[in-house]
Design an enzyme around this catalytic site. Structure first.
Site, PDB file in Angstrom:
ATOM      1  N   GLY A  13       0.867  -1.178   0.000  1.00  8.83           N
ATOM      2  CA  GLY A  13       0.000   0.000   0.000  1.00  8.83           C
ATOM      3  C   GLY A  13       0.903   1.228   0.000  1.00  8.83           C
ATOM      4  N   ALA A  14       0.604   2.181  -0.894  1.00  6.08           N
ATOM      5  CA  ALA A  14       1.535   3.289  -1.133  1.00  6.08           C
ATOM      6  C   ALA A  14       1.924   4.064   0.141  1.00  6.08           C
ATOM      7  CB  ALA A  14       0.942   4.213  -2.196  1.00  6.08           C
ATOM      8  N   ARG A  42      10.394  -1.126  -4.626  1.00  6.64           N
ATOM      9  CA  ARG A  42       9.218  -1.194  -5.513  1.00  6.64           C
ATOM     10  C   ARG A  42       9.154   0.103  -6.330  1.00  6.64           C
ATOM     11  NH1 ARG A  42       3.640  -3.255  -3.199  1.00  6.64           N
ATOM     12  NH2 ARG A  42       3.374  -3.947  -5.343  1.00  6.64           N
ATOM     13  N   GLN A  57      -5.564  -8.949  -2.424  1.00  9.03           N
ATOM     14  CA  GLN A  57      -5.605  -7.942  -1.347  1.00  9.03           C
ATOM     15  C   GLN A  57      -7.046  -7.626  -0.941  1.00  9.03           C
ATOM     16  OE1 GLN A  57      -3.657  -7.759  -4.041  1.00  9.03           O
ATOM     17  NE2 GLN A  57      -1.826  -6.533  -3.710  1.00  9.03           N
ATOM     18  N   ASP A  88      -1.476   4.684  -6.473  1.00 12.88           N
ATOM     19  CA  ASP A  88      -0.047   4.556  -6.167  1.00 12.88           C
ATOM     20  C   ASP A  88       0.747   5.737  -6.709  1.00 12.88           C
ATOM     21  OD1 ASP A  88      -1.193   1.660  -6.156  1.00 12.88           O
ATOM     22  OD2 ASP A  88       0.623   1.690  -4.924  1.00 12.88           O
ATOM     23  N   ASN A 116      -2.905   2.607 -10.335  1.00 11.01           N
ATOM     24  CA  ASN A 116      -3.370   1.880  -9.145  1.00 11.01           C
ATOM     25  C   ASN A 116      -3.321   0.383  -9.459  1.00 11.01           C
ATOM     26  OD1 ASN A 116      -4.441   1.872  -6.424  1.00 11.01           O
ATOM     27  ND2 ASN A 116      -6.389   1.219  -7.300  1.00 11.01           N
ATOM     28  N   LYS A 117      -3.679  -0.404  -8.486  1.00 11.76           N
ATOM     29  CA  LYS A 117      -3.632  -1.872  -8.594  1.00 11.76           C
ATOM     30  C   LYS A 117      -4.225  -2.367  -9.915  1.00 11.76           C
ATOM     31  CE  LYS A 117      -2.101  -4.218  -6.497  1.00 11.76           C
ATOM     32  NZ  LYS A 117      -0.730  -4.679  -6.878  1.00 11.76           N
TER      33      LYS A 117
HETATM   34  O1  MRU Z   1       0.633  -3.965  -4.593  1.00 10.05           O
HETATM   35  P1  MRU Z   1       0.000  -3.239  -3.447  1.00 10.05           P
HETATM   36  O2  MRU Z   1      -0.855  -4.094  -2.588  1.00 10.05           O
HETATM   37  O3  MRU Z   1       1.008  -2.428  -2.667  1.00 10.05           O
HETATM   38  O4  MRU Z   1      -0.967  -2.199  -4.157  1.00 10.05           O
HETATM   39  C1  MRU Z   1      -1.710  -1.314  -3.367  1.00 10.05           C
HETATM   40  C2  MRU Z   1      -2.644  -0.479  -4.163  1.00 10.05           C
HETATM   41  O5  MRU Z   1      -2.685  -0.527  -5.375  1.00 10.05           O
HETATM   42  C3  MRU Z   1      -3.479   0.508  -3.406  1.00 10.05           C
HETATM   43  O6  MRU Z   1      -4.697   0.719  -4.062  1.00 10.05           O
HETATM   44  C4  MRU Z   1      -2.714   1.842  -3.325  1.00 10.05           C
HETATM   45  O7  MRU Z   1      -1.423   1.656  -2.818  1.00 10.05           O
HETATM   46  C5  MRU Z   1      -3.414   2.826  -2.509  1.00 10.05           C
HETATM   47  S1  MRU Z   1      -3.518   2.300  -0.845  1.00 10.05           S
HETATM   48  C6  MRU Z   1      -3.917   3.505   0.180  1.00 10.05           C
END
Ligand code: MRU
Length: 353
Positions: free
Chosen positions: A47-48, A90, A196, A237, A247-248
């Site tokens: 999560g960012a 990352r 997730q 992100d 985003n994801k």
């Molecule tokens: O690969 P991840 O689980 O780190 O990806 C997270 C996401 O894509 C979230 O939507 C993003 O970081 C925002 S979380 C507040």
């Protein structure tokens, strides 16, 4: 509950091990910045905003254990060795780079010897963590005003307390609306391949007592087309200067389906996730992870894919700003045209610091 927490008695970092949830809640304790980088890479913490805060505390660990007694030697080590290791963990979430650069600036600005530098870094890392919680609560207030009593919303990935230091971004908005007494039902995208949504978002919603159903990612369009969903909330992100949102993986398809059905699509984005140095989403680096994450699944206890199958595994995608209804930030809800609005809120955040 804090996902990322500094231990002042033992001088180390506690992280909730998100790989184990929902089966097991366990925290791990780290005292080496290289372990923090590994924890980010392996998604112990994800999560960012959470990885930004973790990396900032990682810099505090690097400073704490650095050998060499001069201030300049310490700064050189932090800039040339520790920061690159943490930044390489990352590539997509800009919060990681934002947080590491922020503590490096605090280190340079500290007056005094190496101990003053160490103290300044830890102070700045703690500030980043505390600000994150406060920022999320402000975004939640703005975002919750968009939710009406009885709404059904789709949520993608995990953007809750686990993805931040605490409270969450998009899930924080949902949580706030629930706390305000609004009845809300969440359709939780399971979020292949690392689940997730099914693992983490569903776990959080249970803690908060918010009703939900897990849906497969490819069912979202079905529910949107039937008029069963009033809003879509996601995190981000990295947001480029024109409002394109990384985003994801799967967010883009969700935004397309929302757009086609006239359902509002709201990314919830702290200013620490906005990257004005990139003109548009095409410039955002997209992480491609190990194909094993896609292939290592089972069907009825047996491998679901042929033994020598290959796979591609982009972890994020980019939603063009034309599909975005509005962006919720800690300075309010931004409507198109996004470019001047994003500039305005980033300037406000910089002034407030
Ligand atoms: O690969 P991840 O689980 O780190 O990806 C997270 C996401 O894509 C979230 O939507 C993003 O970081 C925002 S979380 C507040």
């Amino acid at each position: 509950m804090r996902t990322v927490e500094w231990d002042y008695d033992r001088n180390g970092l506690w992280l909730i091990d998100q790989r184990l949830l929902p089966a097991e809640f366990r925290k791990i304790f780290l005292q080496d910045y290289r372990e923090v980088a590994r924890a980010i890479k392996d998604m112990v913490v994800r999560g960012a905003p959470a990885i930004g805060a973790a990396a900032a505390f990682g810099m505090a660990l690097a400073a704490l254990h650095a050998s060499g007694s001069s201030r300049e030697a310490l700064l050189t080590f932090l800039e040339e060795e520790a920061a690159p290791v943490l930044k390489a963990s990352r590539p997509t979430a800009v919060n990681l780079f934002w947080a590491v650069d922020r503590v490096l600036r605090a280190a340079r600005n500290a007056t005094g010897g190496p101990d003053a530098v160490r103290e300044a870094i830890l102070r700045e890392a703690q500030r980043i963590a505390d600000e994150d919680v406060e920022t999320n609560k402000r975004m939640a207030e703005y975002g919750a005003a968009l939710i009406e009593d009885g709404d059904v919303v789709i949520h993608h990935c995990n953007t809750g307390a686990l993805a931040t230091v605490d409270w969450g971004t998009a899930l924080g908005v949902i949580r706030m609306a629930h706390e305000q007494g609004k009845r809300i039902h969440v359709l939780v995208d399971e979020t292949r391949p690392r689940l997730q949504g099914a693992r983490l978002t569903a776990w959080e919603l249970e803690q908060y007592g918010i009703p939900y159903d897990i849906i497969t990612d490819n069912a979202a369009g079905y529910f949107l087309s039937r008029g069963e969903v009033q809003k879509v909330f996601v995190g981000a992100d990295r947001v480029a200067a024109n409002g394109d949102v990384a985003n994801k993986i799967g967010t883009y398809m969700l935004a397309l389906a929302a757009y086609d059905n006239g359902v509002p699509f709201y990314p919830v984005v702290p200013t620490s996730t906005i990257d004005l140095s990139l003109p548009d989403g095409q410039a955002i680096p997209i992480e491609e992870r190990d194909p094993a994450e896609v292939l290592d699944i089972q069907y009825r206890g047996r491998p679901a894919t042929p033994a020598h199958a290959s796979a591609r595994n982009p972890a994020f995608d980019v939603t063009p700003h034309r599909l975005v209804t509005a962006i919720v930030t800690e300075y309010g809800v931004l409507y198109p045209p996004f470019a001047p609005e994003l500039r305005r809120v980033v300037e406000m955040a910089e002034k407030a610091r």
